[in-house]
Design a protein around this motif. Structure first.
Motif, short mmCIF file in Angstrom:
data_model
loop_
_atom_site.label_atom_id
_atom_site.label_comp_id
_atom_site.label_asym_id
_atom_site.label_seq_id
_atom_site.Cartn_x
_atom_site.Cartn_y
_atom_site.Cartn_z
N GLN A 1 0.85 -1.19 0.00
CA GLN A 1 0.00 0.00 0.00
C GLN A 1 0.88 1.23 0.00
O GLN A 1 2.07 1.16 0.28
N ASP A 2 0.29 2.34 -0.32
CA ASP A 2 1.05 3.57 -0.17
C ASP A 2 1.29 3.81 1.31
O ASP A 2 0.64 3.24 2.17
N THR B 1 -7.18 10.05 0.04
CA THR B 1 -7.13 8.86 -0.82
C THR B 1 -5.97 7.97 -0.40
O THR B 1 -4.87 8.45 -0.12
N ARG B 2 -6.23 6.68 -0.36
CA ARG B 2 -5.17 5.69 -0.13
C ARG B 2 -5.28 4.62 -1.23
O ARG B 2 -6.37 4.32 -1.72
N THR B 3 -4.16 4.03 -1.57
CA THR B 3 -4.11 3.02 -2.62
C THR B 3 -3.36 1.80 -2.11
O THR B 3 -2.35 1.93 -1.42
N SER C 1 -1.92 -2.08 -3.57
CA SER C 1 -1.72 -2.98 -4.70
C SER C 1 -1.18 -4.29 -4.18
O SER C 1 -0.59 -4.36 -3.10
N SER D 1 -12.25 2.53 -6.37
CA SER D 1 -11.98 2.07 -7.73
C SER D 1 -10.95 0.96 -7.68
O SER D 1 -10.18 0.86 -6.72
N TYR D 2 -10.95 0.11 -8.70
CA TYR D 2 -9.98 -0.98 -8.71
C TYR D 2 -9.62 -1.34 -10.14
O TYR D 2 -10.33 -1.01 -11.10
N GLN E 1 -4.99 -3.47 -7.98
CA GLN E 1 -4.82 -2.20 -7.28
C GLN E 1 -6.19 -1.69 -6.88
O GLN E 1 -7.13 -1.70 -7.68
N VAL E 2 -6.32 -1.29 -5.62
CA VAL E 2 -7.57 -0.73 -5.10
C VAL E 2 -7.29 0.66 -4.55
O VAL E 2 -6.35 0.84 -3.77
N GLN E 3 -8.11 1.61 -4.94
CA GLN E 3 -7.98 2.98 -4.45
C GLN E 3 -9.25 3.36 -3.70
O GLN E 3 -10.36 3.18 -4.20
N THR F 1 -11.16 6.49 -1.55
CA THR F 1 -11.19 7.92 -1.23
C THR F 1 -12.33 8.19 -0.25
O THR F 1 -13.47 7.78 -0.50
#
Length: 531
Positions: A8-9, A58-60, A62, A89-90, A172-174, A176
């Motif tokens: 993840q970020d 926002t976090r992402t 992967s 979103s993914y 990848q999943v984002q 927000t």
């Protein structure tokens, strides 16, 4: 077992870090759960005793899934107070695979702070693989998702990797979060459970339809308009794994069209229709046959007055073929959309089940036919059910289907009357005629709307009579039998075969024995009177 490799970020500093996953023994299908995804701004404000007033964060994440991963992978999201909207979103890669090898396919949905327990209250939406993004807020939500407050606590984004390529699946999943006060609650327009109707009569309805609330491309307004154009009296809303469409159907129902709420429940071992659900009810799908959960959800549907109906039992797509048996079925779909060999096989299986019920004295399972229409050019009402019911209401229609007082037709142009008469008595579709064992019984089918059609009468011995209709498509066919010779009789009306032939009777051949189906009845049962 190291099948999940997420990254993840790293929050505000942007430093990526490895994350562990947690294996979970779910009450249904096997699941994996990641460690929680947190949001610094929300956590900071919460620590200071006041939620953020505005803005978004926002976090992402992967990661990689290997072949053999669990059915469902959960990403916990720690939602602080003061969130107005959650957006997700993914994406995932689709590497080339050898011919005949499944490639990557991954569904998505979400559960809120009330948890992910099987059949629990936390469900907030599902879009399968049809969408790559969704939003939920109090005032509105993406179709397939339920609007409402974004409550504080642990939410779970759920991935459903139902096919994974040999190379694995990179995703990848984002997420927000938008902060601020909730907007007004979204309106709910549930459909009425009764329409005007014609009293005790035959009503036409398609019980398997999809909209943009799952993987269909038609709006609910378009489906309702299509149903009216097809001459239907009722339809059932059966979007996949979600009840989100229930709250909009009230705008499109009317005195001339009953709209019944339901769901297509898409498990990993077959799909089934939950028909006649109380508006807003949702049925869980996260199980396989080995989880022994299906009977629980079948009971839930029946408690609400609904029906459990296996759908397209021989569909060749992944996870579509029916594996749960028929002990918990109230009816079964034997004709889905334009006639194909899958339907031929389904009718044969259904007929076998009727014979088993006769032999054992057990319960028989009525047949249904539905379009499963998703988008153009799929035809709403091809086929549909013609149900004898006491009224045009949800309860009366469900009762008629449950009792087998129905026949299946390809269009509203097709009309049937099917009776068995003997010893001064008469029975209709789904009923029993009790007569002396050797008393003559006249089986009669009146048909309209099938030019050059072929009428077939079938019993527990197979086809016993065949007769052709003229070019006008209207006629009456009568055949005589006795209760000692036939335990039940059902009728089919077929189109001519491609070569212009009415069919090959009981002979064997390489091709289909008959042309496509135009209409199919549920049986009339014949019983020998006891002296």
């Amino acid at each position: 077992m190291d099948v999940l490799h997420p990254e993840q970020d790293g929050g505000p500093e942007g430093t990526p870090g490895r994350r562990r996953f947690l294996a979970v023994a779910a009450a249904g299908a096997a699941a994996l759960t990641l460690e929680s995804l947190t949001f610094a701004q929300g956590a900071e404000a919460s620590a200071q005793g006041a939620p953020p007033q505005s803005g978004e964060e926002t976090r992402t994440i992967s990661g990689h899934l290997d072949t053999g991963v669990a059915d469902f992978v959960y990403l916990p999201v720690e939602v602080p107070p003061g969130v107005r909207k959650i957006s997700v979103s993914y994406s995932y890669d689709k590497p080339s695979v050898p011919s005949g090898t499944p490639g990557n396919s991954c569904d998505i949905g979400v559960f809120d702070e009330r948890g992910t327990a099987l059949g629990g209250r936390g469900f907030r939406g599902w879009s399968g693989g049809f969408r790559t993004a969704f939003e939920i807020g109090n005032s509105e939500a993406t179709p397939g998702y339920l609007p409402g407050p974004v409550g504080e606590g642990t939410w779970h984004v759920v991935l459903g990797p139902y096919q994974v390529a040999p190379q694995g699946l990179n995703y990848q999943v984002q997420v927000t979060l938008t902060y601020g006060p909730d907007g007004p609650a979204a309106p709910r327009h549930y459909p009425a459970r009764r329409a005007k109707g014609r009293g005790r009569a035959w009503y036409r309805g398609d019980c398997h339809l999809h909209t943009v609330h799952s993987d269909g491309r038609r709006q609910p307004s378009e489906v309702a308009a299509g149903a009216r154009a097809a001459g239907l009296d009722f339809i059932v809303s059966t979007d996949h794994n979600t009840s989100s469409a229930h709250a909009v159907w009230g705008e499109y129902a009317g005195a001339d069209l009953l709209i019944v709420t339901g769901e297509e429940v898409t498990t990993r071992n077959g799909h089934w229709l939950a028909l006649g659900l109380p508006a807003g009810d949702w049925i869980d799908w996260r199980y396989r046959t080995r989880d022994d959960a299906f009977p629980r959800f079948a009971r839930q549907v029946r408690r609400g007055g609904g029906l459990v109906v296996p759908a397209h039992m021989y569909c060749a797509y992944v996870a579509c073929q029916w594996k749960f048996g028929f002990d918990d079925a109230d009816a079964t779909e034997v004709w889905t959309g334009p006639w194909t060999y899958d339907d031929e096989h389904a009718v044969s299986t259904w007929d076998q089940k009727i014979g088993e019920a006769v032999r054992s004295g057990g319960r028989w399972i009525p047949a249904m036919g539905n379009s499963d229409a998703h988008s153009e050019p799929q035809v709403i009402g091809l086929p549909h059910n013609v149900v004898r019911a006491d009224d045009l209401s949800t309860d009366a229609i469900m009762d008629g289907i449950r009792a087998g007082h129905s026949y299946l037709a390809e269009s509203s142009a097709v009309q049937l009357t099917f009776t068995a008469t003997g010893n001064g008595r008469q029975a209709g579709i789904g009923e029993k005629l009790t007569v002396p064992a050797d008393a003559p019984v006249d089986v009669r089918l009146d048909v309209k709307g099938v030019p050059n059609g072929t009428v077939r009468f079938l019993t527990d011995e197979g086809q016993m009579h065949q007769e052709s209709l003229d070019a006008g498509g209207e006629g009456s066919v009568v055949w005589r039998t006795t209760a000692s010779l036939a335990a039940y009789v059902r009728a089919e009306v077929r189109h001519l075969m491609a070569n212009g032939s009415p069919g090959q009777g009981n002979t064997m051949g390489d091709a289909l024995l008959f042309g496509s189906m135009a209409a199919l009845t549920n049986p009339i049962f014949l019983a020998a009177a006891r002296h």
